[in-house]
Write a protein that holds these residues in place. Structure first.
Motif, PDB file in Angstrom:
ATOM      1  N   PHE A 115     -34.301 -26.226  64.415  1.00 20.64           N
ATOM      2  CA  PHE A 115     -32.882 -25.937  64.232  1.00 20.64           C
ATOM      3  C   PHE A 115     -32.370 -25.029  65.361  1.00 20.64           C
ATOM      4  O   PHE A 115     -33.160 -24.408  66.075  1.00 20.64           O
ATOM      5  N   ARG A 167     -29.562 -21.908  65.984  1.00 16.42           N
ATOM      6  CA  ARG A 167     -28.592 -20.976  65.437  1.00 16.42           C
ATOM      7  C   ARG A 167     -28.133 -20.068  66.585  1.00 16.42           C
ATOM      8  O   ARG A 167     -28.858 -19.168  67.011  1.00 16.42           O
ATOM      9  N   ASN A 219     -25.209 -17.437  68.008  1.00 15.58           N
ATOM     10  CA  ASN A 219     -24.090 -16.561  67.664  1.00 15.58           C
ATOM     11  C   ASN A 219     -23.069 -16.514  68.781  1.00 15.58           C
ATOM     12  O   ASN A 219     -21.934 -16.127  68.567  1.00 15.58           O
ATOM     13  N   ASP A 226     -27.287 -14.488  76.380  1.00 16.23           N
ATOM     14  CA  ASP A 226     -26.120 -15.264  75.934  1.00 16.23           C
ATOM     15  C   ASP A 226     -24.875 -14.381  75.949  1.00 16.23           C
ATOM     16  O   ASP A 226     -24.965 -13.150  75.978  1.00 16.23           O
ATOM     17  N   ASN A 286     -33.376 -22.981  72.138  1.00 18.27           N
ATOM     18  CA  ASN A 286     -34.217 -22.102  71.328  1.00 18.27           C
ATOM     19  C   ASN A 286     -34.706 -20.885  72.115  1.00 18.27           C
ATOM     20  O   ASN A 286     -35.612 -20.178  71.642  1.00 18.27           O
ATOM     21  N   ARG A 318     -38.489 -15.607  74.713  1.00 25.14           N
ATOM     22  CA  ARG A 318     -37.880 -15.152  73.468  1.00 25.14           C
ATOM     23  C   ARG A 318     -38.847 -14.274  72.703  1.00 25.14           C
ATOM     24  O   ARG A 318     -40.053 -14.322  72.893  1.00 25.14           O
ATOM     25  N   LYS A 321     -33.422 -14.609  71.451  1.00 23.87           N
ATOM     26  CA  LYS A 321     -33.581 -15.693  72.423  1.00 23.87           C
ATOM     27  C   LYS A 321     -33.076 -15.237  73.796  1.00 23.87           C
ATOM     28  O   LYS A 321     -32.350 -14.272  73.911  1.00 23.87           O
TER      29      LYS A 321
HETATM   30  N1  LIG Z   1     -29.909 -14.020  72.053  1.00 25.55           N
HETATM   31  C1  LIG Z   1     -29.816 -14.571  70.828  1.00 25.55           C
HETATM   32  N2  LIG Z   1     -30.889 -14.557  70.010  1.00 25.55           N
HETATM   33  C2  LIG Z   1     -30.820 -15.107  68.781  1.00 25.55           C
HETATM   34  C3  LIG Z   1     -29.613 -15.662  68.297  1.00 25.55           C
HETATM   35  C4  LIG Z   1     -28.489 -15.673  69.174  1.00 25.55           C
HETATM   36  O1  LIG Z   1     -27.410 -16.173  68.849  1.00 25.55           O
HETATM   37  N3  LIG Z   1     -28.628 -15.114  70.423  1.00 25.55           N
HETATM   38  N4  LIG Z   1     -29.554 -16.152  67.009  1.00 25.55           N
HETATM   39  C5  LIG Z   1     -30.532 -15.588  66.078  1.00 25.55           C
HETATM   40  C6  LIG Z   1     -30.541 -16.215  64.776  1.00 25.55           C
HETATM   41  S1  LIG Z   1     -29.334 -15.747  63.675  1.00 25.55           S
HETATM   42  C7  LIG Z   1     -31.551 -17.071  64.392  1.00 25.55           C
HETATM   43  S2  LIG Z   1     -31.641 -17.693  62.825  1.00 25.55           S
HETATM   44  C8  LIG Z   1     -32.578 -17.496  65.358  1.00 25.55           C
HETATM   45  C9  LIG Z   1     -32.581 -18.997  65.464  1.00 25.55           C
HETATM   46  O2  LIG Z   1     -33.516 -19.449  66.393  1.00 25.55           O
HETATM   47  P1  LIG Z   1     -33.364 -20.929  66.954  1.00 25.55           P
HETATM   48  O3  LIG Z   1     -31.946 -21.144  67.371  1.00 25.55           O
HETATM   49  O4  LIG Z   1     -34.341 -21.030  68.041  1.00 25.55           O
HETATM   50  O5  LIG Z   1     -33.718 -21.852  65.807  1.00 25.55           O
HETATM   51  O6  LIG Z   1     -32.380 -16.958  66.654  1.00 25.55           O
HETATM   52  C10 LIG Z   1     -31.928 -15.618  66.669  1.00 25.55           C
HETATM   53  N5  LIG Z   1     -31.936 -15.105  68.007  1.00 25.55           N
END
Ligand SMILES: Nc1nc2c(c(=O)[nH]1)N[C@H]1C(S)=C(S)[C@@H](COP(=O)(O)O)O[C@H]1N2
Ligand SMILES: [Mo]
Length: 448
Positions: free
Chosen positions: A121, A123, A125, A228, A269, A274, A287
């Motif tokens: 998946f 996700r 932000n 990001d 991802n 990460r 990430k």
């Molecule tokens: N830099 C960064 N790290 C992040 C995010 C993000 O938006 N930016 N989203 C987080 C959230 S809320 C989740 S659930 C996971 C999702 O990891 P995926 O997108 O690799 O599945 O990454 C996390 N790490």
């Protein structure tokens, strides 16, 4: 989404399913179920007196355990269509939002023991960095913060040369996975079941890197920063910057990873680097990792303070407004399981056993038992459960299921963790942001 077009002001249509329902329920049904749904069934018409009506709506002759079916339950058979959508490097994910990109994996596509990158998946932000702007050869990770003795910076090559490599299969689940089932609905991505994955990550231990930079005795937390951008593109704002208490950061399985399933981590991802802290809300696994800070207080980055990723300290009635001071940050995720085979809605021949299988996980703990019911939870059979590949990996379960007669069945799965906590059969504790729904997954099976 590919079909979406900007309105006259240039905005993309990113309305959630609830807004769509308010506006045009028939369209919303098509979007959610892939077809039109009888308005009565949409509301949950399933009183016991209307079992016959329900059986005909489902296109089945009978529901053998219908007398045990809870009133108001919306049959799992109505929820088995998913629209595939093309997202680069991803295969069959359902896109919930395209700004930022958020996409989940239908349960039956999570059947692999180790989740392939194409089925993990997404996700986001904020706005991920562009592939063209990422050069793994010059990418640096900075370690700093008030509780860091010797702030340092490492290239990925230096990380690879200076520290021992470890590979672990680690389970990541978004804190909001299952949010779509809360009533009244909680704002945010309306995840159903598929914001979970368990790939194999390779990297160095976070602990080894932190210790090389010196962890002061007053350290209590770490926080991450990624490459990001905030949705507003304001360079002074972070899309998200979360972290974990120092004890979680120091665990063997907390990794700074550059590879997933022996390949580069997919861009969406977190390529090229990460953080992975399995068993906690996915939001702690940063990430596009650029910086880690060792903090002498709870990290105060974006989305660290309640109500983000926080739960009420006490149970609240659905719809209650909870003061931020009465909320606490989510740590280890609760016990949960999914059925990944068969796909919900299949037809199975009477007289043959059906292999039902899936995965189960329990945050920082392990899963002790998984049970399966074919009679709406009246009786349960114990499934076979495998040990995890390593701590914080999900566990595989399976059971040969036999059906007594023709008709409509639901197969429900329920996991129990090593401390005796069981998944609830109904949606647990409503909370303002819709986190931690670990209700049992159920699939529809028609026996003919
Ligand atoms: N830099 C960064 N790290 C992040 C995010 C993000 O938006 N930016 N989203 C987080 C959230 S809320 C989740 S659930 C996971 C999702 O990891 P995926 O997108 O690799 O599945 O990454 C996390 N790490
Ligand atoms: Mo998340």
């Amino acid at each position: 989404m590919s079909k979406k077009t900007p309105d006259s002001a240039g905005h993309l249509d990113t309305r959630g399913i609830h807004e769509l329902y308010a506006e045009d329920p028939v369209q919303a049904d098509r979007k959610l179920w892939g077809r039109e749904v009888d308005p009565e069934s949409r509301r949950g018409f399933l009183k016991r007196s209307s079992l016959f009506a329900m059986a005909s709506a489902l296109g089945v002759g009978s529901i053998p355990f219908g007398d045990k079916m809870p009133g108001g339950l919306i049959p799992a058979a109505l929820a088995n269509t998913t629209e595939p959508f093309a997202l680069e490097g991803k295969d069959g994910l359902t896109v919930l939002n395209d700004r930022p990109i958020n996409a989940e994996t239908p349960a039956h596509l999570l059947d692999d023991a180790v989740t392939p990158g194409s089925r993990m998946f997404v996700r986001n932000n904020g706005l991920p960095p562009e592939m063209a702007s990422i050069d793994p050869a010059t990418w640096t990770l900075e370690i700093a913060g008030e509780s860091c003795e010797k702030p340092m910076s490492f290239t990925i090559t230096e990380l690879k040369e200076k520290f021992k490599h470890y590979t672990y299969q680690l389970q990541i689940e978004c804190g909001g996975n299952g949010r779509s089932e809360f009533v009244p609905s909680a704002s945010g991505n309306q995840w159903t079941l598929g914001a979970v994955a368990c790939p194999r990550f390779t990297g160095v231990r976070l602990r080894d890197v932190l210790e090389a930079c010196g962890v002061k005795s007053d350290a209590v937390y770490i926080g991450y920063y990624g490459a990001d951008q905030h949705l507003s593109r304001d360079p002074n704002k972070e899309a998200i910057s979360r972290g974990v208490p120092i004890a979680k950061a120091m665990e063997d399985e907390s990794l700074i990873a550059w590879a997933m399933n022996d390949e580069d981590i997919p861009l969406l991802n977190g390529h090229p680097l990460r953080l992975v802290c399995g068993g906690w809300p996915g939001s702690v696994s940063g990430k596009w990792l650029k910086k880690i800070v060792i903090r002498n207080k709870v990290h105060d980055g974006a989305k660290m303070s309640p109500p983000s990723y926080a739960m009420p300290k006490y149970p609240v009635a659905p719809g209650t407004e909870v003061p931020k001071s009465d909320m606490e940050i989510i740590g280890s995720m609760p016990v949960k399981s999914i059925v990944t085979f068969p796909k919900s809605g299949i037809t199975h021949a009477l007289g043959q056993a059906l292999e039902v299988r899936g995965h189960a996980w329990a945050g920082d703990l392990a899963v002790e038992e998984v049970y399966v019911s074919i009679d709406f939870g009246a009786t349960w059979q114990k499934a076979e459960l495998k040990a995890p590949a390593n701590r914080l990996a999900w566990q595989h379960w399976s059971l040969q299921v036999e059906f007594p007669e023709k008709g409509y069945y639901e197969v429900w799965a329920r996991a129990v963790d090593t401390e005796g906590h069981s998944q609830p059969m109904v949606v647990p504790g409503w909370n303002p942001r819709g986190y931690l729904n670990n209700a049992c997954h159920r699939i529809a099976v028609q026996v003919a």
